[in-house]
Enzyme design. Structure first.
Site, PDB file in Angstrom:
ATOM      1  N   ASN A   5      58.148  26.335  14.960  1.00  0.00           N
ATOM      2  CA  ASN A   5      58.201  27.182  16.152  1.00  0.00           C
ATOM      3  C   ASN A   5      57.577  26.404  17.312  1.00  0.00           C
ATOM      4  O   ASN A   5      56.356  26.344  17.448  1.00  0.00           O
ATOM      5  CB  ASN A   5      57.418  28.487  15.878  1.00  0.00           C
ATOM      6  CG  ASN A   5      57.364  29.376  17.102  1.00  0.00           C
ATOM      7  OD1 ASN A   5      58.116  29.190  18.061  1.00  0.00           O
ATOM      8  ND2 ASN A   5      56.479  30.364  17.076  1.00  0.00           N
ATOM      9  N   LYS A   7      57.568  27.058  20.369  1.00  0.00           N
ATOM     10  CA  LYS A   7      57.108  27.898  21.490  1.00  0.00           C
ATOM     11  C   LYS A   7      57.602  27.289  22.806  1.00  0.00           C
ATOM     12  O   LYS A   7      58.701  26.742  22.831  1.00  0.00           O
ATOM     13  CB  LYS A   7      55.587  28.065  21.458  1.00  0.00           C
ATOM     14  CG  LYS A   7      55.105  28.512  20.083  1.00  0.00           C
ATOM     15  CD  LYS A   7      53.675  28.938  20.063  1.00  0.00           C
ATOM     16  CE  LYS A   7      53.303  29.336  18.641  1.00  0.00           C
ATOM     17  NZ  LYS A   7      51.986  29.886  18.526  1.00  0.00           N
ATOM     18  N   HIS A  93      57.247  38.189  17.378  1.00  0.00           N
ATOM     19  CA  HIS A  93      56.089  37.289  17.397  1.00  0.00           C
ATOM     20  C   HIS A  93      54.961  37.949  18.205  1.00  0.00           C
ATOM     21  O   HIS A  93      55.210  38.572  19.233  1.00  0.00           O
ATOM     22  CB  HIS A  93      56.465  35.937  18.014  1.00  0.00           C
ATOM     23  CG  HIS A  93      55.407  34.905  17.770  1.00  0.00           C
ATOM     24  ND1 HIS A  93      54.241  34.881  18.475  1.00  0.00           N
ATOM     25  CD2 HIS A  93      55.322  33.891  16.874  1.00  0.00           C
ATOM     26  CE1 HIS A  93      53.481  33.889  18.033  1.00  0.00           C
ATOM     27  NE2 HIS A  93      54.119  33.272  17.044  1.00  0.00           N
ATOM     28  N   GLU A  95      52.782  36.849  20.168  1.00  0.00           N
ATOM     29  CA  GLU A  95      52.628  36.451  21.578  1.00  0.00           C
ATOM     30  C   GLU A  95      53.549  37.281  22.464  1.00  0.00           C
ATOM     31  O   GLU A  95      53.197  37.664  23.578  1.00  0.00           O
ATOM     32  CB  GLU A  95      52.923  34.949  21.733  1.00  0.00           C
ATOM     33  CG  GLU A  95      51.792  34.101  21.164  1.00  0.00           C
ATOM     34  CD  GLU A  95      52.195  32.676  20.806  1.00  0.00           C
ATOM     35  OE1 GLU A  95      53.333  32.276  21.107  1.00  0.00           O
ATOM     36  OE2 GLU A  95      51.349  31.982  20.222  1.00  0.00           O
ATOM     37  N   GLU A 161      51.675  36.595  10.034  1.00  0.00           N
ATOM     38  CA  GLU A 161      50.850  35.764  10.905  1.00  0.00           C
ATOM     39  C   GLU A 161      49.673  36.576  11.430  1.00  0.00           C
ATOM     40  O   GLU A 161      49.824  37.339  12.400  1.00  0.00           O
ATOM     41  CB  GLU A 161      51.670  35.276  12.107  1.00  0.00           C
ATOM     42  CG  GLU A 161      52.818  34.374  11.754  1.00  0.00           C
ATOM     43  CD  GLU A 161      53.202  33.491  12.936  1.00  0.00           C
ATOM     44  OE1 GLU A 161      53.075  32.267  12.819  1.00  0.00           O
ATOM     45  OE2 GLU A 161      53.610  34.027  13.974  1.00  0.00           O
ATOM     46  N   GLY A 167      47.013  29.624  16.481  1.00  0.00           N
ATOM     47  CA  GLY A 167      46.498  28.696  17.480  1.00  0.00           C
ATOM     48  C   GLY A 167      44.979  28.605  17.535  1.00  0.00           C
ATOM     49  O   GLY A 167      44.414  28.040  18.463  1.00  0.00           O
ATOM     50  N   SER A 204      47.857  28.493  12.354  1.00  0.00           N
ATOM     51  CA  SER A 204      47.050  27.267  12.279  1.00  0.00           C
ATOM     52  C   SER A 204      47.300  26.415  11.036  1.00  0.00           C
ATOM     53  O   SER A 204      46.386  25.789  10.506  1.00  0.00           O
ATOM     54  CB  SER A 204      45.559  27.600  12.379  1.00  0.00           C
ATOM     55  OG  SER A 204      45.280  28.113  13.656  1.00  0.00           O
TER      56      SER A 204
END
Ligand code: PGA
Length: 246
Positions: A5, A7, A93, A95, A161, A167, A204
């Protein structure tokens, strides 16, 4: 599966170098376990290279827009993604849930859009740090999963996730991943979905953490953000597939 991914990262030259590098390092069998999800603007180029070089890597989109009868400036629909060579699409996701306020009703429309285009869905779920601390993880995931039962998806993959692991450099503990994945699998199976592609873990991941996590029977693959940008690191992670087979 190993899902890269990217991003909002990448460039044309990075894409070319990445595909070349991965092709040199990974045999075709391992390539067939990989899904590249670059930003939408690079999908066309990625698809062209993958076809021309006959790479085994699949292509996925990071997002999809709902099917709508009204006009939608800037929208990219399922059939367009399909035409670009996408086999998969990431939906939900954290985010996007957080920054773009994507709620269940919008995510449901996105799932329908993927269904109509016959795209395989990678549906992301995960709890926040606060929810984890309050012992609410399983309730949160159960609630997030509810909308998928409203769409007769043919091919569904769940990406677990934990939001606090994305991250942050902090992966969830193996014991915790095992427990949560088991619950997700139980939950999905009780609803008799079409073709269930399993549960992948994300947050991560790097080549030091990938092997142990992937060795769990309940983990069917990894969703990799930051560590997927560099082709060597991504390839090293994908080579953890041998842990699974072995
Ligand atoms: P990360 O991102 O590997 O950089 O934590 C994973 C993701 O958000 O998909």
């Amino acid at each position: 599966m190993f899902i890269a991914n990217w991003k909002m990262n990448g460039s044309e030259s990075m894409l070319t170098g990445w595909l070349e590098g991965v092709d040199k390092t990974l045999d075709k069998n391992t390539q067939s376990e990989c899904i590249l999800c670059p930003p939408a603007c690079f999908l066309f180029q990625a698809s062209k290279i993958i076809k021309k070089q006959e790479l085994g890597i699949a292509l996925g989109a990071q997002d999809i827009d709902p099917k709508t009868a009204s006009s939608l400036t800037g929208g990219i629909g399922g059939s367009m993604l399909k035409e670009l060579g996408c086999e998969y699409v990431i939906i939900g996701h954290s985010e996007r849930r957080e920054l773009f306020k994507e709620d269940d009703s919008l995510l449901l429309e996105k799932l329908k859009s993927a269904f109509f285009a016959n795209l395989k869905v990678i549906f992301c779920v995960g709890e926040s740090f606060e929810e984890k601390e309050k012992g609410r993880t399983l309730n949160v995931l159960k609630k997030q999963l509810e909308i998928i039962y409203q769409v007769p998806l043919n091919n569904l993959m769940i990406a677990y996730e934990p939001v606090w692991a994305i991250g942050s450099g902090e992966t969830a503990e193996v014991k915790y991943i095992k427990e949560v994945h088991n619950k997700i699998i139980e939950e999905i199976k009780s609803h008799e979905k079409g073709n269930f592609l399993g549960v992948v873990y994300g947050g991560s991941i790097n080549s030091s953490s990938s092997k142990e996590i992937l060795s769990l029977q309940e983990v069917d693959g990894l969703l990799i953000g930051g560590s997927s940008l560099e082709h060597k690191e991504f390839s090293n992670i994908a080579m953890s597939i041998n842990e699974k087979k072995g």
